[in-house]
Motif scaffolding. Structure first.
Motif, PDB file in Angstrom:
ATOM      1  N   TRP A 148       5.662  40.084   9.250  1.00  0.00           N
ATOM      2  CA  TRP A 148       4.571  41.032   9.554  1.00  0.00           C
ATOM      3  C   TRP A 148       3.292  40.796   8.756  1.00  0.00           C
ATOM      4  CZ3 TRP A 148       4.173  42.611   4.694  1.00  0.00           C
ATOM      5  CH2 TRP A 148       5.314  42.916   3.950  1.00  0.00           C
ATOM      6  N   GLY A 149       3.189  39.688   7.991  1.00  0.00           N
ATOM      7  CA  GLY A 149       2.119  39.606   6.992  1.00  0.00           C
ATOM      8  C   GLY A 149       0.877  38.818   7.375  1.00  0.00           C
ATOM      9  N   ASP A 150       0.541  38.758   8.667  1.00  0.00           N
ATOM     10  CA  ASP A 150      -0.598  37.898   9.057  1.00  0.00           C
ATOM     11  C   ASP A 150      -1.868  38.187   8.258  1.00  0.00           C
ATOM     12  OD1 ASP A 150       0.877  36.497  10.768  1.00  0.00           O
ATOM     13  OD2 ASP A 150       0.017  37.331  12.626  1.00  0.00           O
ATOM     14  N   GLU A 151      -2.183  39.472   8.095  1.00  0.00           N
ATOM     15  CA  GLU A 151      -3.439  39.816   7.412  1.00  0.00           C
ATOM     16  C   GLU A 151      -3.427  39.277   5.970  1.00  0.00           C
ATOM     17  OE1 GLU A 151      -4.141  44.017   7.127  1.00  0.00           O
ATOM     18  OE2 GLU A 151      -6.055  43.709   6.072  1.00  0.00           O
ATOM     19  N   GLU A 152      -2.278  39.457   5.295  1.00  0.00           N
ATOM     20  CA  GLU A 152      -2.176  38.999   3.906  1.00  0.00           C
ATOM     21  C   GLU A 152      -2.155  37.476   3.823  1.00  0.00           C
ATOM     22  OE1 GLU A 152       0.899  41.002   1.646  1.00  0.00           O
ATOM     23  OE2 GLU A 152       0.777  42.729   2.976  1.00  0.00           O
ATOM     24  N   ASN A 153      -1.439  36.865   4.746  1.00  0.00           N
ATOM     25  CA  ASN A 153      -1.345  35.398   4.721  1.00  0.00           C
ATOM     26  C   ASN A 153      -2.714  34.771   4.998  1.00  0.00           C
ATOM     27  OD1 ASN A 153       1.416  35.660   4.282  1.00  0.00           O
ATOM     28  ND2 ASN A 153       1.866  35.696   6.468  1.00  0.00           N
ATOM     29  N   ASP A 154      -3.442  35.367   5.949  1.00  0.00           N
ATOM     30  CA  ASP A 154      -4.781  34.839   6.253  1.00  0.00           C
ATOM     31  C   ASP A 154      -5.712  35.037   5.063  1.00  0.00           C
ATOM     32  OD1 ASP A 154      -3.791  34.243   8.696  1.00  0.00           O
ATOM     33  OD2 ASP A 154      -4.820  35.855   9.789  1.00  0.00           O
ATOM     34  N   ALA A 155      -5.572  36.187   4.383  1.00  0.00           N
ATOM     35  CA  ALA A 155      -6.449  36.455   3.233  1.00  0.00           C
ATOM     36  C   ALA A 155      -6.207  35.423   2.133  1.00  0.00           C
ATOM     37  CB  ALA A 155      -6.202  37.871   2.701  1.00  0.00           C
ATOM     38  N   ALA A 156      -4.946  35.077   1.904  1.00  0.00           N
ATOM     39  CA  ALA A 156      -4.627  34.101   0.852  1.00  0.00           C
ATOM     40  C   ALA A 156      -5.218  32.732   1.204  1.00  0.00           C
ATOM     41  CB  ALA A 156      -3.108  33.994   0.689  1.00  0.00           C
ATOM     42  N   LEU A 157      -5.042  32.328   2.466  1.00  0.00           N
ATOM     43  CA  LEU A 157      -5.564  31.022   2.876  1.00  0.00           C
ATOM     44  C   LEU A 157      -7.096  31.022   2.800  1.00  0.00           C
ATOM     45  CD1 LEU A 157      -4.704  28.242   3.966  1.00  0.00           C
ATOM     46  CD2 LEU A 157      -5.049  29.134   6.278  1.00  0.00           C
ATOM     47  N   LEU A 183       2.137  29.935   2.564  1.00  0.00           N
ATOM     48  CA  LEU A 183       0.842  29.363   2.176  1.00  0.00           C
ATOM     49  C   LEU A 183       0.888  27.832   2.273  1.00  0.00           C
ATOM     50  CD1 LEU A 183      -2.014  29.910   1.105  1.00  0.00           C
ATOM     51  CD2 LEU A 183      -1.088  29.694  -1.208  1.00  0.00           C
ATOM     52  N   ALA A 184       1.989  27.242   1.817  1.00  0.00           N
ATOM     53  CA  ALA A 184       2.124  25.779   1.909  1.00  0.00           C
ATOM     54  C   ALA A 184       2.073  25.345   3.377  1.00  0.00           C
ATOM     55  CB  ALA A 184       3.432  25.336   1.263  1.00  0.00           C
ATOM     56  N   TYR A 185       2.791  26.079   4.215  1.00  0.00           N
ATOM     57  CA  TYR A 185       2.802  25.771   5.660  1.00  0.00           C
ATOM     58  C   TYR A 185       1.379  25.892   6.222  1.00  0.00           C
ATOM     59  CZ  TYR A 185       3.466  26.871  10.641  1.00  0.00           C
ATOM     60  OH  TYR A 185       3.357  26.914  12.015  1.00  0.00           O
ATOM     61  N   ASP A 186       0.672  26.967   5.866  1.00  0.00           N
ATOM     62  CA  ASP A 186      -0.680  27.186   6.417  1.00  0.00           C
ATOM     63  C   ASP A 186      -1.648  26.106   5.934  1.00  0.00           C
ATOM     64  OD1 ASP A 186      -0.075  29.343   7.985  1.00  0.00           O
ATOM     65  OD2 ASP A 186      -0.657  30.848   6.500  1.00  0.00           O
ATOM     66  N   ILE A 187      -1.574  25.772   4.647  1.00  0.00           N
ATOM     67  CA  ILE A 187      -2.460  24.716   4.133  1.00  0.00           C
ATOM     68  C   ILE A 187      -2.182  23.425   4.892  1.00  0.00           C
ATOM     69  CG2 ILE A 187      -2.944  23.227   2.137  1.00  0.00           C
ATOM     70  CD1 ILE A 187      -2.457  25.668   0.332  1.00  0.00           C
ATOM     71  N   HIS A 188      -0.907  23.121   5.036  1.00  0.00           N
ATOM     72  CA  HIS A 188      -0.537  21.847   5.657  1.00  0.00           C
ATOM     73  C   HIS A 188      -0.989  21.779   7.116  1.00  0.00           C
ATOM     74  CE1 HIS A 188       1.556  18.075   5.648  1.00  0.00           C
ATOM     75  NE2 HIS A 188       2.121  18.391   6.801  1.00  0.00           N
ATOM     76  N   ASN A 189      -0.855  22.901   7.815  1.00  0.00           N
ATOM     77  CA  ASN A 189      -1.159  22.865   9.244  1.00  0.00           C
ATOM     78  C   ASN A 189      -2.620  23.165   9.563  1.00  0.00           C
ATOM     79  OD1 ASN A 189       1.484  22.262  10.738  1.00  0.00           O
ATOM     80  ND2 ASN A 189       2.075  23.723   9.149  1.00  0.00           N
ATOM     81  N   ALA A 190      -3.315  23.852   8.650  1.00  0.00           N
ATOM     82  CA  ALA A 190      -4.730  24.154   8.929  1.00  0.00           C
ATOM     83  C   ALA A 190      -5.645  23.076   8.364  1.00  0.00           C
ATOM     84  CB  ALA A 190      -5.094  25.517   8.338  1.00  0.00           C
ATOM     85  N   HIS A 191      -5.216  22.391   7.283  1.00  0.00           N
ATOM     86  CA  HIS A 191      -6.133  21.454   6.616  1.00  0.00           C
ATOM     87  C   HIS A 191      -5.696  19.996   6.689  1.00  0.00           C
ATOM     88  CE1 HIS A 191      -8.856  24.480   4.939  1.00  0.00           C
ATOM     89  NE2 HIS A 191      -7.774  25.249   4.944  1.00  0.00           N
ATOM     90  N   SER A 192      -4.545  19.756   7.279  1.00  0.00           N
ATOM     91  CA  SER A 192      -4.062  18.396   7.589  1.00  0.00           C
ATOM     92  C   SER A 192      -4.063  17.384   6.450  1.00  0.00           C
ATOM     93  CB  SER A 192      -4.870  17.814   8.765  1.00  0.00           C
ATOM     94  OG  SER A 192      -4.819  18.702   9.831  1.00  0.00           O
ATOM     95  N   PRO A 193      -3.545  17.713   5.282  1.00  0.00           N
ATOM     96  CA  PRO A 193      -3.337  16.654   4.288  1.00  0.00           C
ATOM     97  C   PRO A 193      -2.196  15.747   4.748  1.00  0.00           C
ATOM     98  CG  PRO A 193      -2.316  18.682   3.553  1.00  0.00           C
ATOM     99  CD  PRO A 193      -3.010  19.004   4.846  1.00  0.00           C
ATOM    100  N   SER A 194      -2.017  14.632   4.028  1.00  0.00           N
ATOM    101  CA  SER A 194      -0.936  13.758   4.454  1.00  0.00           C
ATOM    102  C   SER A 194       0.418  14.374   4.093  1.00  0.00           C
ATOM    103  CB  SER A 194      -1.142  12.381   3.811  1.00  0.00           C
ATOM    104  OG  SER A 194      -0.156  12.071   2.918  1.00  0.00           O
ATOM    105  N   ILE A 195       0.479  15.011   2.934  1.00  0.00           N
ATOM    106  CA  ILE A 195       1.760  15.603   2.515  1.00  0.00           C
ATOM    107  C   ILE A 195       1.485  16.908   1.760  1.00  0.00           C
ATOM    108  CG2 ILE A 195       1.876  14.293   0.331  1.00  0.00           C
ATOM    109  CD1 ILE A 195       4.907  14.027   0.803  1.00  0.00           C
ATOM    110  N   THR A 196       2.324  17.906   1.997  1.00  0.00           N
ATOM    111  CA  THR A 196       2.269  19.149   1.214  1.00  0.00           C
ATOM    112  C   THR A 196       3.673  19.412   0.707  1.00  0.00           C
ATOM    113  OG1 THR A 196       0.510  20.038   2.616  1.00  0.00           O
ATOM    114  CG2 THR A 196       1.694  21.621   1.235  1.00  0.00           C
TER     115      THR A 196
END
Ligand SMILES: C[S@@+](CC[C@H](N)C(=O)[O-])C[C@H]1O[C@@H](n2cnc3c(N)ncnc32)[C@H](O)[C@@H]1O
Length: 455
Positions: A148-157, A183-196
């Motif tokens: 249920w935490g979309d608002e919080e997860n988006d705020a952190a990212l 957060l690791a999942y969001d960083i990896h999928n929103a910012h496309s580094p090679s590895i997270t």
């Protein structure tokens, strides 16, 4: 060599690791590190860590069973209960049984020992475990991350976004103390580094991340702190990611203070809600993070900076933190404050707003690696040396003896005054002290017994 393997190092000696069938091997230490359902298990004492987490799982399952029995008792012995109370208890009882099965199945890779130790024994042992490091210590974060935490997860990212803008396909990111991993999942999928890499020491959180990141759904109960309605006391939640992750997101089980990575392995290290809960002094932690970063690598941090150390000299202010970050080989941190929701379950009346401090700082020089972190002395970990007579142990032993003596007097017949008289006759206490002391002790025991424990 896989990209993850190229980053890993032995948490005991810092040598590169080799891949073996069921995990990793350090040829220097001649030690194998297993994998837990495919997640590298890179604790410096892998067997000790496994036994510890198994014991905590066993304790958790016993606690759920104990709670279930208490509910059963209330349902059978109390004929004055409201129909609504019966309904609530029956649903909680069913949820506890179901939750135990779910946890048992999810954590099956830990291979539970069937132990004959009693619940009381486990409760006593638990006082020796760090109080903030059980399997369910950060359990609400799991629902926030994947339900249920979309608002919080988006705020952190969003808070970290300025420090993530120039990530590219070669960038390597480490999230330390990654919790359930959103957060690791969001960083990896929103910012496309090679590895997270998501590093945490909690097997429950990491096993959930591993499953949801593949696109699977994990169902576990939420037991909100202040349920809004009767039906909100136990809610079966479905945890899932918006989509299966792109390749390159890796969960790793290990200790952030013995992070199993090569010197300079990462371009970004993220520490979300972490730096103030670790037992290491913050000054030393800054140096450890420097060592994990490549030259010009960036440290992104956020949280509320509530240092829990008992010694006052380690309860740092933001100004001291900034100075310590700089002293550990970083540029002056660029900071930002934001007030964001924190663990606001829609099923609970209890929710927090936190004014968090975020910073980014760039590594501008290499510093000497701090000594390896040692959480526990050898006599405790290896078990072969004599247990030292610490002052705290001496005091605890004396208190425990008195408390054990008092509890042994509880037989369902003696009154508090009878017990006080026995202590006076045994010359343990004076008549003036005995009754107030026994009342104080029994009051504490009684109130503790009423408080219960939450998941
Ligand atoms: C306050 S929680 C924050 C979790 C996550 N970053 C979030 O924002 O939801 C701290 C996390 O750090 C993990 N943790 C604490 N000490 C650790 C250590 N020494 N090594 C690895 N993980 C640790 C805990 O298991 C927990 O998941």
């Amino acid at each position: 060599m896989t990209e993850l393997l190229s980053l890993l190092a032995c948490p005991r000696c810092d040598r590169a690791l080799d891949e073996i069938d069921a995990g990793h091997r350090c040829s220097g230490c001649k030690i194998d590190f297993p994998a837990l359902a495919g997640i590298p298990w890179l604790f410096s004492e892998p067997n000790f860590a496994r036994a510890e987490w198994r014991q905590r799982l066993d304790f958790l399952l016993r606690r759920l069973e104990y709670d279930r029995q208490q509910i059963e008792l209330a349902l059978t012995e109390r004929d004055d209960l409201l129909a609504l109370t019966r309904q609530r208890l029956a649903s909680r009882k069913a949820a506890l049984t179901d939750q135990s099965e779910r946890l048992r199945a999810l954590l099956e890779p830990l291979e539970i020992d069937t132990s004959s130790t009693s619940y009381e024994m486990y409760l006593a042992l638990r006082t020796q475990l760090p109080p903030d490091q059980g399997l369910t210590t950060y359990y609400p974060n799991l629902h926030r991350d994947w339900c249920w935490g979309d608002e919080e997860n988006d705020a952190a990212l969003g808070l970290l976004a300025p420090g993530l803008e120039d990530l590219d396909v070669k960038s390597k990111v480490l999230v330390l103390g990654s919790g359930a991993g959103r957060l690791a999942y969001d960083i990896h999928n929103a910012h496309s580094p090679s590895i997270t890499v998501a590093l945490d020491f909690n097997p429950l959180l990491q096993l959930v991340l591993e499953r949801v990141a593949k696109g699977e759904t994990v169902e576990l109960f939420e037991f909100p702190l202040a349920p809004r309605t009767l039906d909100d006391h136990a809610i079966l939640r479905k945890h899932g990611a918006p989509a299966a992750t792109r390749p390159g997101l890796h969960a790793v089980l290990g200790d952030a203070l013995r992070a199993p990575f090569k010197d300079g392995a990462f371009d970004i290290v993220v520490t979300p809600w972490l730096v103030d809960i670790l037992p290491d002094d913050f000054a030393t932690l800054c140096r450890r993070i420097n060592c994990l970063l490549a030259n010009k690598g960036r440290w992104l941090n956020f949280g509320s900076l509530q240092f829990g150390h008992t010694s006052f000299d380690r309860q740092y202010s933001p100004e001291e933190c900034a100075a310590l970050v700089e002293a550990a080989g970083f540029t002056t941190p660029e900071t930002e404050e934001a007030t964001i929701p924190y663990l606001s379950s829609p099923a609970s009346r209890h929710a927090r707003q936190e004014t968090v401090l975020a910073w980014q700082a760039v590594k501008n020089r290499k510093i000497k690696q701090p000594d390896r972190y040692e959480a526990l002395p050898d006599w405790l970990v290896k078990g072969a040396d004599p247990v030292p007579v610490l002052e705290a142990f001496r005091v605890q032993a004396a208190t425990t003896r008195i408390h054990a003596g008092l509890m042994a007097l509880v037989d369902g017949k003696r009154s508090l005054k009878d017990m006080a008289k026995i202590l006076v006759n045994q010359r343990v206490m004076t008549p003036a002290d005995a009754e107030p002391a026994v009342r104080r002790f029994l009051t504490k025991m009684y109130l503790d017994s009423q408080r219960g424990q939450r998941l």
